[in-house]
Design a protein around this motif. Sequence first.
Motif, PDB file in Angstrom:
ATOM      1  N   ARG A   1      13.961   0.710 122.682  1.00 47.17           N
ATOM      2  CA  ARG A   1      13.961   0.340 124.090  1.00 47.17           C
ATOM      3  C   ARG A   1      12.962  -0.779 124.391  1.00 47.17           C
ATOM      4  O   ARG A   1      13.197  -1.618 125.238  1.00 47.17           O
TER       5      ARG A   1
ATOM      6  N   LEU B   1       4.671   6.697 127.500  1.00 46.67           N
ATOM      7  CA  LEU B   1       5.946   7.207 127.991  1.00 46.67           C
ATOM      8  C   LEU B   1       6.601   8.202 127.041  1.00 46.67           C
ATOM      9  O   LEU B   1       7.741   8.589 127.241  1.00 46.67           O
TER      10      LEU B   1
ATOM     11  N   SER C   1       7.852  11.029 128.839  1.00 48.47           N
ATOM     12  CA  SER C   1       8.355  10.715 130.180  1.00 48.47           C
ATOM     13  C   SER C   1       7.591  11.482 131.233  1.00 48.47           C
ATOM     14  O   SER C   1       8.158  12.292 131.956  1.00 48.47           O
ATOM     15  N   PRO C   2       6.311  11.245 131.327  1.00 43.66           N
ATOM     16  CA  PRO C   2       5.511  12.020 132.270  1.00 43.66           C
ATOM     17  C   PRO C   2       5.929  11.714 133.705  1.00 43.66           C
ATOM     18  O   PRO C   2       6.317  10.592 134.004  1.00 43.66           O
ATOM     19  N   PRO C   3       5.876  12.710 134.588  1.00 42.38           N
ATOM     20  CA  PRO C   3       6.250  12.486 135.979  1.00 42.38           C
ATOM     21  C   PRO C   3       5.278  11.567 136.721  1.00 42.38           C
ATOM     22  O   PRO C   3       5.656  10.952 137.709  1.00 42.38           O
TER      23      PRO C   3
ATOM     24  N   VAL D   1      10.358  -3.176 133.087  1.00 46.68           N
ATOM     25  CA  VAL D   1      10.205  -1.805 132.590  1.00 46.68           C
ATOM     26  C   VAL D   1       9.636  -0.906 133.686  1.00 46.68           C
ATOM     27  O   VAL D   1      10.100   0.213 133.907  1.00 46.68           O
TER      28      VAL D   1
ATOM     29  N   GLU E   1      12.148  -0.012 136.242  1.00 39.06           N
ATOM     30  CA  GLU E   1      13.100   0.952 135.705  1.00 39.06           C
ATOM     31  C   GLU E   1      12.518   2.366 135.755  1.00 39.06           C
ATOM     32  O   GLU E   1      13.190   3.326 136.143  1.00 39.06           O
ATOM     33  N   LEU E   2      11.257   2.442 135.366  1.00 37.21           N
ATOM     34  CA  LEU E   2      10.561   3.728 135.413  1.00 37.21           C
ATOM     35  C   LEU E   2      10.599   4.331 136.800  1.00 37.21           C
ATOM     36  O   LEU E   2      10.892   5.508 136.991  1.00 37.21           O
TER      37      LEU E   2
ATOM     38  N   SER F   1      12.554   3.616 139.290  1.00 35.06           N
ATOM     39  CA  SER F   1      13.887   3.990 139.753  1.00 35.06           C
ATOM     40  C   SER F   1      14.319   5.306 139.126  1.00 35.06           C
ATOM     41  O   SER F   1      15.193   5.987 139.638  1.00 35.06           O
ATOM     42  N   GLY F   2      13.694   5.677 138.009  1.00 33.23           N
ATOM     43  CA  GLY F   2      13.968   6.977 137.403  1.00 33.23           C
ATOM     44  C   GLY F   2      13.184   8.101 138.046  1.00 33.23           C
ATOM     45  O   GLY F   2      13.283   9.249 137.628  1.00 33.23           O
ATOM     46  N   GLY F   3      12.361   7.794 139.037  1.00 34.96           N
ATOM     47  CA  GLY F   3      11.676   8.852 139.785  1.00 34.96           C
ATOM     48  C   GLY F   3      10.219   9.053 139.424  1.00 34.96           C
ATOM     49  O   GLY F   3       9.573   9.965 139.922  1.00 34.96           O
ATOM     50  N   THR F   4       9.686   8.226 138.554  1.00 30.03           N
ATOM     51  CA  THR F   4       8.285   8.380 138.168  1.00 30.03           C
ATOM     52  C   THR F   4       7.362   7.926 139.296  1.00 30.03           C
ATOM     53  O   THR F   4       7.632   6.931 139.952  1.00 30.03           O
TER      54      THR F   4
ATOM     55  N   LEU G   1      13.577   5.828 129.286  1.00 30.70           N
ATOM     56  CA  LEU G   1      12.218   5.923 129.790  1.00 30.70           C
ATOM     57  C   LEU G   1      11.918   7.225 130.489  1.00 30.70           C
ATOM     58  O   LEU G   1      10.806   7.711 130.459  1.00 30.70           O
ATOM     59  N   THR G   2      12.923   7.757 131.163  1.00 26.86           N
ATOM     60  CA  THR G   2      12.608   8.910 132.004  1.00 26.86           C
ATOM     61  C   THR G   2      13.353  10.184 131.615  1.00 26.86           C
ATOM     62  O   THR G   2      13.223  11.185 132.290  1.00 26.86           O
TER      63      THR G   2
ATOM     64  N   ARG H   1      10.131  15.456 130.489  1.00 27.37           N
ATOM     65  CA  ARG H   1       9.960  15.701 131.925  1.00 27.37           C
ATOM     66  C   ARG H   1       9.030  16.863 132.160  1.00 27.37           C
ATOM     67  O   ARG H   1       7.957  16.705 132.671  1.00 27.37           O
TER      68      ARG H   1
END
Lengths: 342, 286
Positions: free
Chosen positions: A122, A150, A153-155, A177, A180-181, A183-186, B4-5, B9
């Motif tokens: 990635r 990452l 994938s820590p919140p 990057v 993107e993170l 937008s994934g909710g981080t 990435l996500t 989790r």
Amino acid sequence: MPGAIHAEGLVKTFGDVTALDGVDLDVPEGTVLGLLGPNGAGKTTTVRVLTTLLRPDSGSATVAGLDVLEHPDEVRRSIGLSGQFAAVDEYLTGRENLQMVGQLYQMRARAAKERAGELLERFHLADAADRPARTYSGGMRRRLDLAAALVVSPPVMFMDEPTTGLDPRNRQALWDVIKELVSGGTTLLLTTQYLEEADHLAHDIAVVDHGKVIARGTSDQLKARTGGERVEVVVHERDAIAPARGILARYGPGERGLGDVSVEDHTRKLTVPVTGGAKLLAEVIRDLDAVGVEIDDIGLRRPTLDDVFISLTGHAAERAQDEENGADPSAGGRGQRKEPAA
Amino acid sequence: MTTLTDGARRPPAARGGIARSFADSLVVTKRNLIRMSRIPEMILFGLIQPVMFVILFTYVFGGSMQIGNSTDPDVYKNFLMAGIFAQTVTFATAGAGAGIADDMHKGLIDRFRSLPMARGAVLTGRTMADLVQTAVTLLVLAVVALIIGWRPGYAAPTNAGKIMLGFALLLLLGYAFTWIGALIGLSVRTPEAATSGGLIWLFPVTFVSNAFVDSSKLPGWLQPVAEWNPFSATVQACRKLFGDPGLSPSDAWPMQYPVWASLIYSVLIVVVFRTLSVRKYRSASA
């Protein structure tokens, strides 16, 4: 309900240097807070407190709902940290670095290996995956450092000046990057010296200076306080300052007439806040020409960190001076370590 | 997008205290061993130095040293080896300190401290890796010693078990001293300071001892210092176990019961300096 990151009254002193002087923060889940300030403002110290690396003298903080002081180990499980200086082992390969971090996040060896492979792919490091990290370029190291943060994938993510020292291309790639993170909710707390970066990435910005949050708001709100764009004119002769000032005042916000235009006599430079962008620049040139003012230079300037600082504090960010003094003491161990270990 | 996500989790469940501590220490040990293998010149210098010491001491001082009543260079050679072995293992201290200071300097300690890993694992991993390196060095050194004429059992009978026990005590001493190095590494500002700070105090410790000279020939006030020096206890223990000449006849307890003394000293050093180092690590604001 408090946000994913919440801090109240953080105070930290190193000897007689007050690094944090009562920092309050709140970052709602899934948003990005940009911590903006010069070196030595307390950005890194704030990050170090929130990531359990440093105990504050007083104040409290929660991350992902967990008290940083009471449950540091649980907090560490929920965060990723990417530092100002790429903290990877330079003698290990990229893959070995990521596997090690995965295993230290208590992943099984096989899972850590798989995850390392995914992340290398990635972050476009697959080709260099089996080379020692010391052979990497600055941008590659930074990407590897970010990948390390990452692994699980820590919140909640903390990034301390992620793009300082990167060239524009690498900076852009890193921004992508980060977007993107998010937008994934981080949830992300990001420190930066660049207003442009905070502007680009952060929902909210907190401006810090001398260990205090001196302003907060969206980038638009801050810019409104700063005056947004400005036109800067350098006239050829000192005598032309007065007529030029009259012209420029027409383009200013109109609140203070001539007072809108700031003048630096010795450099023959005039500055006025404007709205209207490049088109306006042409008009200004035409007007100045019409009254026979000869100009050496003219330009449209976007607000910088210094502008924000000047408008908020009345002084510039003092970046160069702080750097000389090695200001942010807690950033020590990595760059220049001036502060004795506690 | 998902890479990435989509990870855990919810981070993996914590393993139990001791299991986690052990697993994390192994991960860090492996990391340090890989590192060491990628800097072969460090291993090489680590080997050259003690080999050089053996040769220099044997051939430069050998002829002028009196051990007990003997001035035979052969006696000195056999006397010397336990001292050189012990000195070699203690020099690992500087490597541990410099390595840890370097990790702090580069921000790796911050990375580790932000991970949900066992608190002592970074330091334990480093000291374990140093132990492996010390063992390799010691092995090479023992071979060199045998080549140039060290003969276990020269002065008194010995056996394989005793020789193994001697080397085990040497490794334990080395391991104990790496914890002192760890504390130095955590306390100084730069890797360079850790290297020199990790070395200088070793000279008095290793020289004010029975390692290179007959301690009964030291000035009177220095003799008790040498005899109670933890370092001397291990040297005396090794001489006794290897059947080397030149055992100190002193009445001091560590000289009378050197194996026990060596063991107790080393364990004590590990306990004290591990505790101090881990505490320092937890609050390291570097």
